[in-house]
Design an enzyme around this catalytic site. Sequence first.
Site, mmCIF file in Angstrom:
data_model
loop_
_atom_site.group_PDB
_atom_site.id
_atom_site.type_symbol
_atom_site.label_atom_id
_atom_site.label_comp_id
_atom_site.label_asym_id
_atom_site.label_seq_id
_atom_site.Cartn_x
_atom_site.Cartn_y
_atom_site.Cartn_z
ATOM 1 N N TYR A 112 0.838 -1.198 0.000
ATOM 2 C CA TYR A 112 0.000 0.000 0.000
ATOM 3 C C TYR A 112 0.875 1.251 0.000
ATOM 4 O O TYR A 112 0.636 2.198 -0.764
ATOM 5 C CB TYR A 112 -0.930 -0.023 1.210
ATOM 6 C CG TYR A 112 -1.759 1.224 1.382
ATOM 7 C CD1 TYR A 112 -2.799 1.520 0.500
ATOM 8 C CD2 TYR A 112 -1.499 2.127 2.417
ATOM 9 C CE1 TYR A 112 -3.558 2.667 0.638
ATOM 10 C CE2 TYR A 112 -2.255 3.273 2.567
ATOM 11 C CZ TYR A 112 -3.281 3.541 1.675
ATOM 12 O OH TYR A 112 -4.023 4.693 1.814
ATOM 13 N N GLU A 153 -11.552 5.922 5.075
ATOM 14 C CA GLU A 153 -10.947 6.738 6.118
ATOM 15 C C GLU A 153 -11.951 6.963 7.250
ATOM 16 O O GLU A 153 -11.579 7.017 8.425
ATOM 17 C CB GLU A 153 -10.455 8.073 5.558
ATOM 18 C CG GLU A 153 -9.287 7.971 4.594
ATOM 19 C CD GLU A 153 -7.977 7.535 5.241
ATOM 20 O OE1 GLU A 153 -7.920 7.419 6.485
ATOM 21 O OE2 GLU A 153 -7.006 7.320 4.490
ATOM 22 N N TRP A 161 -5.136 1.723 10.191
ATOM 23 C CA TRP A 161 -5.385 1.593 8.756
ATOM 24 C C TRP A 161 -5.157 0.166 8.294
ATOM 25 O O TRP A 161 -5.837 -0.318 7.375
ATOM 26 C CB TRP A 161 -4.515 2.568 7.973
ATOM 27 C CG TRP A 161 -4.756 2.455 6.495
ATOM 28 C CD1 TRP A 161 -3.914 1.952 5.553
ATOM 29 C CD2 TRP A 161 -5.949 2.813 5.789
ATOM 30 N NE1 TRP A 161 -4.499 1.982 4.308
ATOM 31 C CE2 TRP A 161 -5.750 2.516 4.428
ATOM 32 C CE3 TRP A 161 -7.171 3.369 6.192
ATOM 33 C CZ2 TRP A 161 -6.722 2.741 3.461
ATOM 34 C CZ3 TRP A 161 -8.144 3.599 5.219
ATOM 35 C CH2 TRP A 161 -7.912 3.278 3.870
#
Length: 202
Positions: free
Chosen positions: A25, A47, A55
């Site tokens: 990522y 988000e 995350w």
Amino acid sequence: MDIQTDDNGRSRCGWCGTDASYRDYHDEEWGRPTADDQRLFEKVCLEGFQCGLSWLTILRRREGFRKAFHDFDIDAVAAMTADDVKRLVLDKSIIRHRGKIEATIHNAGRAAEMRQSEGSLAAFFWSYEPAGSQPIHSHADVPAITDQSQAMSGELKRRGWKFVGPTTCYAFMQSIGIVNDHLTGCDDHGRVEQLRENFVRP
């Protein structure tokens, strides 16, 4: 750790750790500018789901989220119903938070309105790009919120969006390349800066 260097000599921002999916990522997506409305909608929704979580937790469920929310097609998500909410709060492949699930469907309606009023989500979001920024040398120098993220959050809330606080908005801005918060010691800082220089703003 601000910067980590792997066995191949590749330097990365330390936050991505050693998890392969997190590194991918970081290497392939985070901070790369995009003007694709579907991907922008996905990112702002994820988000929002990330609030209170890491995350990496979201990233590991990303394919589940994409399946649950029609790959974040705005019109398809906006058409989802209360029955879909009941189904999704039982879906272990995503974060089963009723408020965030309902907010995603609600925000799809607001996103559709934004495309009508602004021409695209990209035109709205990229209007909050700061005029200039200083390179970030340390994680301690990375802000949690900025004037621009506060302004974006305020306007989104005025338009009826949910789970779009200023911290969430800044994380979103980082992820889609509105700002380049790869540390200067990270190999991707220069790569992302070059992509931003060549990026055609909407």
